[in-house]
Design a protein around this motif. Structure first.
Motif, PDB file in Angstrom:
ATOM      1  N   LEU B   4       0.823  -1.203   0.000  1.00  7.16           N
ATOM      2  CA  LEU B   4       0.000   0.000   0.000  1.00  7.16           C
ATOM      3  C   LEU B   4       0.856   1.251   0.000  1.00  7.16           C
ATOM      4  O   LEU B   4       1.901   1.305   0.642  1.00  7.16           O
ATOM      5  CB  LEU B   4      -0.898  -0.029   1.219  1.00  7.16           C
ATOM      6  CG  LEU B   4      -1.794  -1.280   1.252  1.00  7.16           C
ATOM      7  CD1 LEU B   4      -2.594  -1.315   2.519  1.00  7.16           C
ATOM      8  CD2 LEU B   4      -2.687  -1.335   0.033  1.00  7.16           C
ATOM      9  N   ALA B   5       0.391   2.239  -0.739  1.00 10.60           N
ATOM     10  CA  ALA B   5       1.138   3.500  -0.811  1.00 10.60           C
ATOM     11  C   ALA B   5       0.998   4.239   0.505  1.00 10.60           C
ATOM     12  O   ALA B   5      -0.031   4.158   1.170  1.00 10.60           O
ATOM     13  CB  ALA B   5       0.603   4.352  -1.937  1.00 10.60           C
ATOM     14  N   ARG B 100      -3.171   3.018   2.980  1.00  9.06           N
ATOM     15  CA  ARG B 100      -4.106   2.795   1.878  1.00  9.06           C
ATOM     16  C   ARG B 100      -3.460   3.007   0.528  1.00  9.06           C
ATOM     17  O   ARG B 100      -2.599   3.850   0.335  1.00  9.06           O
ATOM     18  CB  ARG B 100      -5.317   3.708   2.042  1.00  9.06           C
ATOM     19  CG  ARG B 100      -6.277   3.184   3.110  1.00  9.06           C
ATOM     20  CD  ARG B 100      -7.416   4.142   3.299  1.00  9.06           C
ATOM     21  NE  ARG B 100      -8.001   4.470   2.020  1.00  9.06           N
ATOM     22  CZ  ARG B 100      -8.602   5.610   1.788  1.00  9.06           C
ATOM     23  NH1 ARG B 100      -8.684   6.534   2.722  1.00  9.06           N
ATOM     24  NH2 ARG B 100      -9.119   5.836   0.617  1.00  9.06           N
ATOM     25  N   LEU B 101      -3.927   2.215  -0.437  1.00  4.06           N
ATOM     26  CA  LEU B 101      -3.447   2.317  -1.809  1.00  4.06           C
ATOM     27  C   LEU B 101      -4.060   3.548  -2.479  1.00  4.06           C
ATOM     28  O   LEU B 101      -5.244   3.822  -2.326  1.00  4.06           O
ATOM     29  CB  LEU B 101      -3.875   1.061  -2.577  1.00  4.06           C
ATOM     30  CG  LEU B 101      -3.484   0.972  -4.044  1.00  4.06           C
ATOM     31  CD1 LEU B 101      -2.008   0.628  -4.179  1.00  4.06           C
ATOM     32  CD2 LEU B 101      -4.320  -0.073  -4.752  1.00  4.06           C
TER      33      LEU B 101
END
Lengths: 619, 619
Positions: B4-5, B100-101
């Motif tokens: 996830l980013a 979160r992505l």
């Protein structure tokens, strides 16, 4: 101004026309260099492959024996040079020698020449036409994605992803397929697009070991069609299988089979046989190798590598050997152990619906229900399939692509050569040469009901329910298709461009008059060319028109033009003793046509009216 | 499974339909977070831009005031959050929060939605059709090249090249344009291809600062046409200018001008004015800025930055202010100082030939001989040109692309919106709204006689004469074209797919019968769709057919079908008060047609026979 690549070898022969000169120079260059620098064995290997291709080319063209012998000698010299280089010549020094640029494409990539592109465009046109006939809309996503979008989707193959250099900013990577970018797009669109039929045609990238002659490359073209949304069971799946069969038939790739299986049935079989839940995916991967390995090897992988009980493996072996049609489904439905398994029962029911639909689509004869098909990717959740063409990459293709070496040295392939073999008469089926038959997977796909949901879940706020979007899709490997279609295209003597008229002047050049007539024809939709010279000889103009096999030569001469006339000469080609030659028309002065009636006159000819890119210009 | 980013902001509102919820949640999220983690100002800035787009969208759609107000409030909240974040909230901790992505495309890239792609395909079809009408053949080169092929070709702009990560193997970079790969290809083909007309349509890559709404992106589509070979002077050059004018006219981009100049004339002017030889290229770069900067600024650059004598700069200023047609050429030919310069004389002679040819091509009225045009690239050696369209990127486009933000947040643009403005009657010219007129360069090119020779020289053995290959080419910026054509396309209410028939069942589903009929129509070349449900309501089927604006609904009902009939209902749309609405056909039961005659019946309708992708389906 140019930065030059380091290369030990000083000679790159660009032209296959001068093998003799290259051969002699290579040796002398080599002799000189062994004293001062270490020759790079890879560079020599590269030259050897190029020289091999050249040698084969000369033989194929039936070149003079002297040339063939010279090329062979050169090959021998290179092989000796390689042995020397591998032996480890001493010294490491570039001396005062200027470093030379290697004129080549990147490994696993190649240029497509105009003749090849004309064939590829023909293939693309058929595929896109089928995509829209089935109600598809086009989607285009970028060639690179943020790395985190691609991560976690390809399992072990993730190492094959091409990363972009970090130049400050985002971590980026070239797309590996169209499925993941599509799922990313669908997740982004969200509720605005719950039902869609989307197609994509574009290049994808894998740092794999290329086999260029088989159309296995690092840059390759994929054509995808995907249906998303919650529909009634198996209707979109049947649409896709029908679409795939339609495309394969229209592309004329020869006999093909679509192997179909269902992940739920496969999972059910594994459960019924007693495979522990945590081993199901890895045992499934082993089964997937059955198209390349014999059962004993696959069993060995299951038991020795993956620690499966041999008795369980044998049970699996009994199931996965089956392939067939609806009768196989009946047989499985009669298997009480299997139908007692919920997953299997579910899959069997869906296969039943699928068969009924495929019957309505009239493609049942192309389908093989094959329990050994497992497909590598983890994300499939329903039916899976793979199209196999009987004749993949026959020798003709390998020869035609000999110049496009696996290392990407790719001098562009030559224009279609004269075929040695006459085209079969219309409607007559050519005999299959058994020795040339191979097997290759040309398209594949399946149902992936979880992928969009994966993106939604990863992007969603904690505790928020992630929206799922069921999808089913197919990817067509366009380079594999090209590998099959291209040799047929060459053999049929297809043209390599679509110019329909060529304006030729007799007498004093008439440049202005030529330009004006050319423009009139182009504006009327007739693709026209002329020779960009002030006062060209008419022979040079005819030669140019014949090189492009232009069907109409439009001849203008001062007096005739003054009287309001031009002359049209139709040019045709035919096969004589397997060679494509221009039909001789000695004494044919062409047809005199009023200049202002020329466009109308041309348009009513059957040649122009019946023209299509896929048509051979012949008698 | 997903990586996830990292993102400080927990809320990404994917749907513009819920601005209110987002607004309130953002504040509470923000409040919570300031204590535990440092919010990323970039991420907030991104949200602000998204929210702005959403706010504008709501206003444009005439949404309820309450919704608009809520969106505005949310925007204000975000802006305060940004100020706080920039003030530097304390702490640095992700706590237990799941990362979160970010669902987005890479910076400077975007997805093209189906509606947009339908327009882009239309544009591409026109361009490719013109390319082949002028005798061009297609070439395809890989998206990435060996880095040394690109190096030394782009001067200062080389920093904008996208490099691939070194993953072991070659140093690779994404192509920056089509010209350098083409020159590399031509050098590789060598003597096998001394004369060619080649076109390429493909994406190229520049790490520039994107301005998405103007079609200035990091990934963009260029369409190139190049003529190589030694021909008589200016004939290929005139072909290219004619081609460019033909394409611009057929694309209907509105009024356009092609600025033309000649490097030899420009160099002659510099020499005559007294510019030292070593300063000619840098002074030329300064002149190139005259389309953006006033003369005083350019002069300042020449004198202050580049150390040119002010008197010399003034002399240059006298020359480069000129633009016009053949009369300007006459004037320059009467300038004894200029014609005494060999380079200038040479260039003036060539311009004379060019004007004569352009007259034969009937495009002289589109050409502006402009002495201020210099073009940035070093490698041009002869004529240079640039096409300018009067109306570039009017507000309509910016709005339609509001979601495709410069940072690549790009929720795909919506399907063409209902136009507020009725289409002008056929043949009637719409008035130009002066406030919406911009200026943009949409295509450019020139003659580069040395580039292929550069490759040959770099690759040649020492002492070997490098083979030169003169070339002239043009690049069309397809995203700029799209930026101009798309708002017109939306305004005209163009369809977004080409499905022509939709099979609808009345009564009990008739799935098998629908599939069979759909397949018959598709096989006959009529693009057809149906609803993938077993027993859909007929309202749902009609709604689906109307969503895609399908012109023919083919209705099957059990009894009629048993008697051998189907029913065809033609569906039409028209503009009423600027809104595209379906023409009401209450009471119209459609036409009863024999099932076996259906294909023929449909094909003889003017709707089907006259259909083309560029045509509006209206009354």
């Amino acid at each position: 101004m140019l930065l030059l690549a380091r290369t030990a070898f000083r000679l790159i022969h660009r032209s296959p026309l001068h093998p003799t000169r290259s051969a002699s120079l290579i040796l002398s260059a080599h002799t000189r260099r062994t004293h001062t620098m270490s020759p790079d064995p890879d560079a020599i290997q590269l030259e050897i492959e190029q020289q091999k291709a050249r040698f084969n080319d000369l033989r194929k063209q039936g070149a003079a024996q002297e040339l063939v012998d010279e090329a062979k000698k050169s090959l021998g010299d290179l092989q000796r040079a390689l042995a020397l280089a591998k032996g480890g010549a001493a010294g490491k020094d570039a001396g005062k020698k200027r470093e030379r640029l290697m004129l080549k494409t990147a490994k696993g990539t190649r240029d497509y020449s105009p003749a090849e592109m004309y064939c590829r465009e023909h293939i693309e046109r058929i595929v896109k036409d089928c995509f829209t006939a089935y109600g598809g809309s086009c989607l285009d996503t970028p060639v690179f994605e943020r790395k985190d979008i691609l991560q976690g989707k390809y399992g072990e193959d993730a190492k094959l992803i091409f990363d972009l250099m970090d130049q400050g900013g985002e971590q980026l990577a070239l797309r590996y397929d169209h499925t993941v970018p599509l799922a990313r797009y669908l997740a982004m669109v969200g509720a605005n697009n719950t039902h869609s039929k989307l197609w994509q045609v574009g290049k994808v990238y894998r740092r794999d070991n290329p086999v260029m002659s088989k159309g296995r490359m690092r840059e390759f073209l994929q054509a995808d069609f995907d249906i998303s949304g919650t529909w009634d069971p198996m209707i979109p799946d049947a649409e896709l299988l029908s679409l795939l069969c339609t495309i394969m038939t229209k592309l004329d790739v020869g006999e093909f089979t679509v192997k179909v299986n269902h992940r739920k049935i496969l999972d059910g079989i594994f459960e019924v046989c007693g495979v522990p839940a945590e081993k199901i995916r890895s045992i499934s991967s082993a089964v997937d190798k059955l198209d390349k390995l014999p059962w004993v090897e696959v069993k060995k992988e299951m038991t020795d590598e993956k620690g499966l009980d041999a008795a369980i493996a044998d049970k699996i072996g009994e199931y996965v050997k089956h392939k067939g049609g609806p009768e196989l489904l009946e047989k499985l439905n009669a298997d009480a152990a299997l139908t007692a398994n919920k997953s299997a029962k579910n899959g069997l029911n869906e296969m039943g619906i699928l068969f009924t639909l495929l019957n309505a689509y009239k493609v049942l004869d192309k389908i093989s229900f094959d329990l050994s098909l497992a497909r590598g990717l983890d994300y499939y959740t329903g039916i899976i399939y793979e199209a196999i063409v009987e004749a993949s990459a026959p020798p003709g293709f390998t020869e035609a692509n000999a110049l496009a070496a696996a290392d990407g040295t790719a001098a562009p392939a030559p224009a279609p050569k004269k075929s040695k073999k006459p085209k079969a008469a219309d409607g007559e089926e050519e005999e299959v040469d058994e020795s040339q038959v191979g097997v290759g997977s040309i398209a594949a796909g399946g149902r992936y009901d979880g992928l969009v949901g994966m993106f939604n879940a990863a992007a969603a706020a904690e505790g928020k329910k992630a929206h799922e979007l069921p999808c089913v899709g197919v990817s067509i490997g366009m380079d594999r298709v090209f590998a099959i279609v291209w040799p047929k295209w060459v053999e049929k003597g297809m043209r390599s461009k679509e110019t329909m008229a060529y304006v030729v002047s007799m007498g004093d050049g008439l440049l202005k008059e030529r330009v004006q007539l050319v423009q009139e024809l182009r504006e009327a939709g007739i693709k026209t060319d002329f020779l960009a010279k002030n006062k060209p000889k008419h022979q040079a103009q005819f030669a140019a028109s014949e090189k492009d096999e232009v069907p109409f030569a439009i001849i203008i001469a001062p007096e005739e033009l003054a009287a309001g006339f031009v002359r049209v000469k139709e040019q045709k080609w035919q096969f004589v003793d397997g060679e494509k030659v221009k039909v001789k028309t000695e004494g044919d002065k062409g047809t005199q046509v009023r200049r202002e009636e020329l466009v109308g006159w041309l348009k009513q000819t059957t040649t122009l009216a019946g023209w299509s890119s896929g048509k051979l210009v012949e008698n």
